[in-house]
Design a protein around this motif. Structure first.
Motif, short mmCIF file in Angstrom:
data_model
loop_
_atom_site.label_atom_id
_atom_site.label_comp_id
_atom_site.label_asym_id
_atom_site.label_seq_id
_atom_site.Cartn_x
_atom_site.Cartn_y
_atom_site.Cartn_z
N THR A 136 -10.78 -14.17 -29.50
CA THR A 136 -9.82 -12.39 -29.44
C THR A 136 -9.90 -11.70 -27.87
O THR A 136 -11.02 -11.62 -27.22
CB THR A 136 -10.92 -11.94 -30.63
N LYS A 137 -8.75 -11.77 -27.73
CA LYS A 137 -8.57 -11.27 -26.68
C LYS A 137 -9.01 -9.18 -26.92
O LYS A 137 -9.59 -9.25 -25.70
CB LYS A 137 -6.29 -10.37 -25.92
N GLU A 138 -8.93 -8.87 -27.86
CA GLU A 138 -9.64 -6.99 -27.84
C GLU A 138 -9.15 -7.31 -29.88
O GLU A 138 -9.08 -7.94 -30.17
CB GLU A 138 -8.31 -6.54 -27.65
N ASN A 139 -10.91 -5.80 -30.03
CA ASN A 139 -11.17 -6.17 -31.56
C ASN A 139 -10.34 -4.80 -31.45
O ASN A 139 -9.96 -4.36 -30.53
CB ASN A 139 -12.53 -5.15 -31.22
N ILE A 140 -9.67 -4.51 -32.95
CA ILE A 140 -9.41 -3.32 -33.00
C ILE A 140 -9.91 -2.59 -34.04
O ILE A 140 -10.40 -3.27 -34.63
CB ILE A 140 -8.05 -3.75 -33.66
N ILE A 141 -10.25 -1.25 -33.34
CA ILE A 141 -10.75 -0.63 -34.65
C ILE A 141 -9.93 1.06 -35.31
O ILE A 141 -9.21 1.77 -34.74
CB ILE A 141 -12.56 0.11 -33.89
N ILE A 142 -9.75 0.61 -36.57
CA ILE A 142 -9.13 1.30 -37.47
C ILE A 142 -10.06 2.49 -38.28
O ILE A 142 -10.81 2.46 -38.77
CB ILE A 142 -8.31 0.72 -38.78
N ASN A 143 -10.50 3.57 -37.55
CA ASN A 143 -11.15 4.52 -38.80
C ASN A 143 -9.87 4.62 -39.70
O ASN A 143 -8.85 5.71 -39.45
CB ASN A 143 -11.51 5.74 -37.98
N ILE A 144 -10.21 5.50 -40.91
CA ILE A 144 -9.33 6.12 -42.18
C ILE A 144 -10.35 7.08 -42.40
O ILE A 144 -10.86 6.99 -43.68
CB ILE A 144 -8.55 4.88 -43.07
N ASN A 145 -9.63 8.28 -42.31
CA ASN A 145 -10.55 9.67 -42.76
C ASN A 145 -10.17 10.23 -43.19
O ASN A 145 -8.65 10.05 -43.91
CB ASN A 145 -12.26 10.12 -41.82
N HIS A 146 -10.41 11.05 -44.54
CA HIS A 146 -10.07 12.39 -44.83
C HIS A 146 -9.59 13.53 -43.90
O HIS A 146 -9.96 14.22 -43.31
CB HIS A 146 -10.75 13.05 -46.01
N ILE A 147 -8.17 13.50 -43.46
CA ILE A 147 -7.68 14.31 -42.92
C ILE A 147 -7.17 15.57 -43.27
O ILE A 147 -6.46 15.41 -44.21
CB ILE A 147 -7.03 13.61 -41.60
N LYS A 148 -7.46 16.61 -43.57
CA LYS A 148 -6.79 18.08 -43.63
C LYS A 148 -5.60 18.47 -43.32
O LYS A 148 -5.59 17.97 -42.39
CB LYS A 148 -8.01 19.07 -43.63
N ASN A 149 -5.27 18.85 -44.34
CA ASN A 149 -3.89 19.71 -45.03
C ASN A 149 -1.97 18.93 -44.06
O ASN A 149 -2.01 19.07 -43.03
CB ASN A 149 -3.68 20.48 -43.20
N ILE A 150 -2.52 17.71 -44.13
CA ILE A 150 -1.96 16.38 -43.71
C ILE A 150 -1.94 16.36 -45.67
O ILE A 150 -2.25 15.51 -46.18
CB ILE A 150 -2.13 15.51 -42.92
N LYS A 151 -0.55 15.62 -46.38
CA LYS A 151 -0.03 15.64 -47.28
C LYS A 151 0.64 14.21 -47.29
O LYS A 151 1.19 14.04 -46.53
CB LYS A 151 0.59 16.56 -48.20
N GLY A 152 0.65 13.80 -48.20
CA GLY A 152 1.58 12.38 -48.43
C GLY A 152 1.31 11.17 -47.57
O GLY A 152 1.98 10.44 -46.95
N LYS A 153 0.06 10.38 -47.42
CA LYS A 153 -0.24 9.98 -46.05
C LYS A 153 0.42 8.76 -45.91
O LYS A 153 0.68 7.96 -46.86
CB LYS A 153 -1.66 9.46 -46.91
#
Length: 433
Positions: A136-153
């Motif tokens: 693998t050339k690079e590891n990809i890390i994706i964080n999916i957290n609750h973000i306030k004041n954002i609707k319709g993710k």
């Protein structure tokens, strides 16, 4: 000397040479250690039939550096689902930072060149895992957290695409991804777009789904034409599900030359539910191997699986599923169901379900159905003025209709139905149902 040993030695020399040629560009010290682990694995482990096929494929081709392979962006964008989403493009073995939406307000996406982020003790590694962690050339890390004041993710749309290679050359594209989900609802769409080039696509994903999370996860492998594709696709997924999680997984896999999918689900929390539906299609002389291991470790959890497969021509589909319920997982509800259609006398579907139940306070069922189109039903439809071809198509589409209805996005559902109809060479008349 045994020919299998000679083949493995030859493959290791090719991989080692590829590593030496490219390590200064993207490899870490840990990658070198992983390569030696791969060597030890090749020495000690017996090769299964699907691994022998991979080695034969590697042995007969020249391995090349995937970094030198450009793509046609215009062709790529025409092959995407027309949806509003945050898109990540994994192209020729690496995330494309130029056309991907890495900087966005919905997801935190990190790129790491080291392989020491997560070490799972649940998954027994095979050749595909070692290849991924070594190359693998690079590891990809994706964080999916609750973000306030954002609707319709917006959904996260992950696209895999490879193109451009010369005759008798084969590129290995390896990916290692980590996706962390915490206290939120999200949709992830993985789309593997097959071309008619020769390559090996090898993806190793770890999904860590923390407390109180909801996830809809779709995996699609589709062809951009109806040719007999000459590539391999291996997808290894490990899922760690914690407390009060609702996880819906949906797969539609249309075969290239060879597909290998290995899913390992670990229920590590209480009151967690998994719904897993899949549709598998194979034709020509192609092969699909799917191995699902699901383990309940905590009480009051539920898993419902429904897998459907259709094999044409001289193709082969192998389905292995194990549902394990450990002694502390009381009041577990587990369901494992397989249905399959053989559309040719030479096509084969092998199904091997398994239950491993270590306590009595559970509710578990499993079922298997394998058959062919019922010509008595075709005769009945013909007596109602429906032609043979349309009657055949109606029965074929009706077999997969309930699974298709599980796709919530109307645009994606219609796109997938068109691709299935094209793949099976049947009329698209879904609106008549």
């Amino acid at each position: 000397m045994d020919m299998g040993i000679l083949m493995k030695d030859n493959i290791y020399k090719k991989l080692k040479n590829l590593y030496k040629l490219n390590k200064k560009y993207f490899y870490s010290n840990k990658s070198k250690m992983d390569l030696y682990k791969l060597k030890n694995f090749l020495k000690k482990e017996l090769l299964y039939d699907n691994q022998k096929l991979l080695f034969k494929y590697l042995n007969n081709n020249l391995l090349i550096n995937s970094k030198s392979l450009p793509i046609n962006n215009n062709k790529l964008f025409k092959l995407l689902f027309p949806i509003d989403a945050i898109i990540l493009f994994f192209i020729n073995g690496k995330i494309d930072k130029i056309i991907s939406n890495i900087d966005n307000k919905y997801y935190k996406i990190h790129i790491n060149s080291y392989n020491d982020i997560h070490n799972s003790n649940f998954l027994k590694k095979d050749i595909y895992h070692y290849l991924s962690e070594s190359f693998t050339k690079e590891n990809i890390i994706i964080n999916i957290n609750h973000i306030k004041n954002i609707k319709g993710k917006k959904p996260l749309y992950i696209v895999y695409f490879n193109d451009k290679n010369k005759k008798n050359e084969i590129a290995i594209f390896n990916y290692r991804n980590f996706i962390y989900i915490k206290n939120t609802f999200s949709t992830i769409i993985e789309h593997h777009i097959n071309t008619d080039k020769s390559y090996i696509n090898n993806i190793y994903n770890t999904f860590i789904i923390n407390d109180n999370s909801k996830l809809e996860h779709y995996t699609f492998i589709t062809n951009y034409n109806n040719k007999n594709n000459n590539n391999f696709c291996s997808i290894s997924n490990e899922f760690l599900l914690y407390n009060n999680v609702f996880y819906k997984k949906y797969d539609v896999l249309m075969s290239n030359q060879y597909i290998h999918q290995n899913n390992n689900f670990q229920f590590l929390g209480e009151k967690t539910k998994l719904i897993y539906n899949s549709l598998l299609f194979s034709k020509n002389s192609n092969i699909i191997n799917v191995n699902n291991h699901l383990e309940h470790n905590k009480k009051n959890s539920c898993s419902v699986q429904l897998h459907k497969a259709i094999a044409l021509d001289q193709s082969l589909i192998n389905l292995i599923g194990l549902l394990k319920i450990n002694k502390h997982a009381i009041k577990t509800n587990g369901q494992l169901n397989y249905s399959s259609l053989l559309l040719n006398k030479l096509s084969r579907i092998n199904i091997q379900p398994g239950l491993d139940i270590l306590n009595d306070n559970v509710k578990c069922t499993h079922s298997v159905f394998t058959g062919k189109i019922d010509y008595n039903q075709i005769f009945f439809l013909k007596t109602r003025g429906i032609s043979f071809k349309k009657a055949y198509n109606i029965l074929l589409i009706s077999f997969i209709l309930d699974s298709l209805n599980e796709i919530n996005n109307i645009i994606i559902k219609n796109e997938i139905l068109q691709k299935i109809s094209f793949y099976l060479s049947v009329e698209n008349f879904i609106n008549e149902f």
